[in-house]
Design an enzyme around this catalytic site. Structure first.
Site, PDB file in Angstrom:
ATOM      1  N   LYS A 121       0.920  -1.363  -0.034  1.00  0.00           N
ATOM      2  CA  LYS A 121      -0.609   0.119  -0.065  1.00  0.00           C
ATOM      3  C   LYS A 121       1.038   1.062  -0.389  1.00  0.00           C
ATOM      4  O   LYS A 121       1.552   1.560   0.606  1.00  0.00           O
ATOM      5  CB  LYS A 121      -0.968  -0.486   1.339  1.00  0.00           C
ATOM      6  CG  LYS A 121      -2.031   1.356   1.216  1.00  0.00           C
ATOM      7  CD  LYS A 121      -2.761   1.348   2.679  1.00  0.00           C
ATOM      8  CE  LYS A 121      -4.118   2.097   2.554  1.00  0.00           C
ATOM      9  NZ  LYS A 121      -4.823   1.918   3.584  1.00  0.00           N
ATOM     10  N   SER A 152     -10.709   0.447   7.231  1.00  0.00           N
ATOM     11  CA  SER A 152     -10.257   0.415   5.700  1.00  0.00           C
ATOM     12  C   SER A 152      -9.455  -0.691   4.909  1.00  0.00           C
ATOM     13  O   SER A 152      -8.736  -1.078   3.953  1.00  0.00           O
ATOM     14  CB  SER A 152      -8.740   1.017   5.923  1.00  0.00           C
ATOM     15  OG  SER A 152      -9.436   3.099   5.662  1.00  0.00           O
ATOM     16  N   SER A 166      -9.881   2.607   2.889  1.00  0.00           N
ATOM     17  CA  SER A 166      -8.676   3.454   1.716  1.00  0.00           C
ATOM     18  C   SER A 166      -8.217   2.157   0.860  1.00  0.00           C
ATOM     19  O   SER A 166      -7.552   2.203   0.265  1.00  0.00           O
ATOM     20  CB  SER A 166      -8.690   3.795   2.657  1.00  0.00           C
ATOM     21  OG  SER A 166      -7.526   3.736   3.515  1.00  0.00           O
TER      22      SER A 166
END
Lengths: 95, 491
Positions: free
Chosen positions: B78, B181, B157
């Site tokens: 990420k 998320s 997210s």
């Protein structure tokens, strides 16, 4: 509590975010809908309740008071938008 | 032969160790998948050379009989984790081009364990969003499509992570979870994801959003892969003041789907009027599956659940407004210096240009609730309600070992569908936020498909530090759900 355009501009100035008048006006209803919604917390009885400070009980550690880092000036400056003579450079500040 | 990109993390690890294929072949297959997967916009930066470099090291290690826990496994990272020498943008214009001179603790642990990096995964800007529509680098598109063929959100997210795993552009990836998320994107894309106990994984080198809530975690297609990845990510880090100084349990070795003697709590407040009928039906099936695994089921109450979202949307923006004060155009990131501007004008212009609308909205909310005269009414009140929410969980865990709930109130929605109303978007986190506020380990596993053919997830929430209990209950669900659906390849 609700905010108006001048409050939004004041908060934006505290947060150091430049806003145009039109942007501030557009934010008024958005922020009011969020603030109005979070105000439901006011109805919760919190008498005698301590505000949470640590979600998992954990004590703050102390470490030896010795230098563990340093001598990496060029690495620190590597991503600076403007670095000169080994320093961060900023616009002239004269009060 | 099965395509290498269809293998799980465990199968890749074991296959490389046995010599069924080389790590280089695996890395090449995933590098090609990443390139072919560009229409999904899951990766912001591709690093095929890093994946190959780690693969070659793994192949050498195998020849030398010196394999590490993740040798031969390529991962997606990420783009909130700082990676030395590779752009770390947090999907923002503010940090576009920012190239860290250091490595986050979690990513460093993964590379030390032998893993390689396929690239940096897209996300909501500064991890603020539930649909991956706030990225400066464009929306991530879910590999799944509804019957009407519209483009769907992969969740947020960690939407780049979830989309990439579901589309077989990586076998597993890191995520971070502040209010859901990891879990909500996992549910939306038919994969599994675990947020461990707050403090299990170091936050050092992770771009900060809300520091009392942010927690790195694992995402992969199976529960076993989550256990393997989390075990490699977790551990004490003196550089993170809230890191827990505890040994990391052997999570993979501890996996067991027998729940005999375990009690599963069903929180009645998670079944509000108007709960989506398909979600409710899946939840009921989940209860039966856990009973079948030997667990007893009890109803429990978490009375302050209805206040969790409002609490979160005070605390998270408040912490964000403080954390994001560091972006000042001086030390790193964007600088916007209008002609003749002084220092204060430079700050304001830089932040106006560098932050997207949702980030600005949250900074303004946070600044407002922390401002003089409002601090106690909003922020202190929210911190007190947070105490009550955590207390609810502690009391529930006197009666049960884990909780079972849905992960999200619906299947994935279409891109653009909820963008107009920030508040409606926030409500999507209703089932994931409470465990975040209480710092508890929680995991989403695929439970089945909706009538539209879209994945739905079930959530297990555990006691503090009981990642093993969460993984085991999730494994029991996974074995019974038998989720084998995968998105049809259109990219």
């Amino acid at each position: 509590m609700s905010v108006d355009s001048s409050t939004v501009k004041k908060v934006a100035s505290l947060a150091r975010i430049a806003l145009t008048d039109a942007q501030a006006d557009a934010l008024v209803p958005e922020l009011n809908s969020i603030i109005g919604w979070v105000e439901q917390l006011g109805e919760v009885d919190v008498a005698g309740v301590e505000p949470m400070t640590a979600v998992i009980p954990n004590h703050l550690r102390l470490r030896e008071d010795v230098v563990t880092d340093g001598a990496i000036r060029d690495k620190v400056l590597a991503n600076a938008p403007q670095a000169e003579h080994g320093f961060f450079a900023v616009p002239k500040v004269i009060e | 032969m099965t395509e290498l990109t269809d293998l799980t993390l465990a199968e890749i690890r074991d296959g490389v160790a046995r010599g069924g294929f080389s790590a280089r072949e695996v890395a090449q297959a995933f590098n090609a998948a990443v390139e072919a997967g560009r229409p999904l916009n899951a990766y912001i930066v591709e690093t095929p050379e890093k994946a190959l470099e780690a693969a070659d090291a793994a192949d050498k290690a195998r020849a030398a009989g010196d394999l590490k826990p993740l040798s031969g496994v390529p991962l997606g990272m990420k783009d909130l984790f700082c990676t030395e020498g590779v752009q770390t943008s947090a999907a923002s214009r503010m940090l576009e081009g920012f190239t860290p001179t250091y490595e986050s603790t979690v990513s460093a642990k993964l590379w030390q364990a032998g893993a390689g990096m396929l690239g940096k995964l897209n996300l909501d800007q500064f991890a603020m969003g539930s649909s991956n529509e706030t990225s400066h680098f464009g929306n991530v598109v879910s590999p799944w499509k509804g019957k009407d063929g519209k483009e769907l959100t992969p969740g947020g997210s960690s939407g780049g992570s979830s989309a990439a795993i579901a589309a077989r552009l990586c076998p597993a990836a890191t995520g971070t979870d502040t209010g859901g998320s990891i879990r909500q994107p996992a549910a939306f894309t038919g994969i599994a994801g675990i947020k461990p106990t707050y403090g299990r994984c170091s936050r050092w080198g992770v771009v900060a959003f809300a520091s009392s809530l942010d927690q790195p975690g694992a995402m992969a297609r199976t529960v076993r892969d989550n256990a393997i990845l989390l075990e490699a990510m977790a551990g004490f880090d003196p550089k993170d003041a809230t890191s827990l100084d505890l040994a990391v349990p052997q999570l993979e070795a501890g996996l067991s789907s027998s729940l005999k003697g375990k009690k599963v709590g069903i929180p009645k407040e998670y079944r509000p009027d108007g709960l989506n009928a398909e979600i409710a039906a899946l939840w009921d099936r989940g209860v039966e599956w856990l009973k079948d695994a030997g667990a007893d089921v009890v109803e429990v109450s978490l009375p302050h659940t209805r206040y969790a979202l409002a609490t979160y949307y005070i605390i998270a923006p408040a912490e964000a407004s403080s954390n994001l004060a560091r972006y000042d155009g001086v030390r790193y990131g964007l600088r916007d210096l209008p002609d003749g501007a002084g220092l204060q004008d430079m700050y304001a212009a830089t932040r106006a240009a560098g932050f997207g609308d949702e980030v600005k909205r949250r900074i303004l909310i946070g600044t407002y609730v922390l401002s003089a005269g409002f601090y106690d009414a909003y922020y202190t009140q929210a911190c007190k309600v947070r105490t009550l929410i955590a207390r609810d969980f502690a009391q529930a865990f006197e009666q049960c070992d884990v909780l079972l709930t849905p992960t999200a109130p619906s299947a994935a929605f279409a891109l653009g569908e909820k963008k107009a109303d920030p508040l409606e978007m926030y409500l999507n986190d209703v089932f994931t936020v409470p465990a975040s506020l209480a710092g508890l380990p929680a995991m989403s596993v695929p439970g089945g498909l909706s009538s539209e053919g879209l994945p739905l997830g079930l959530q297990i929430i555990g006691r503090p530090l009981d990642e093993q209990g969460v993984l085991n209950a999730a494994l029991a669900l996974e074995e019974r759900a038998g989720f084998a659906a995968r998105p049809e390849k259109w990219w």
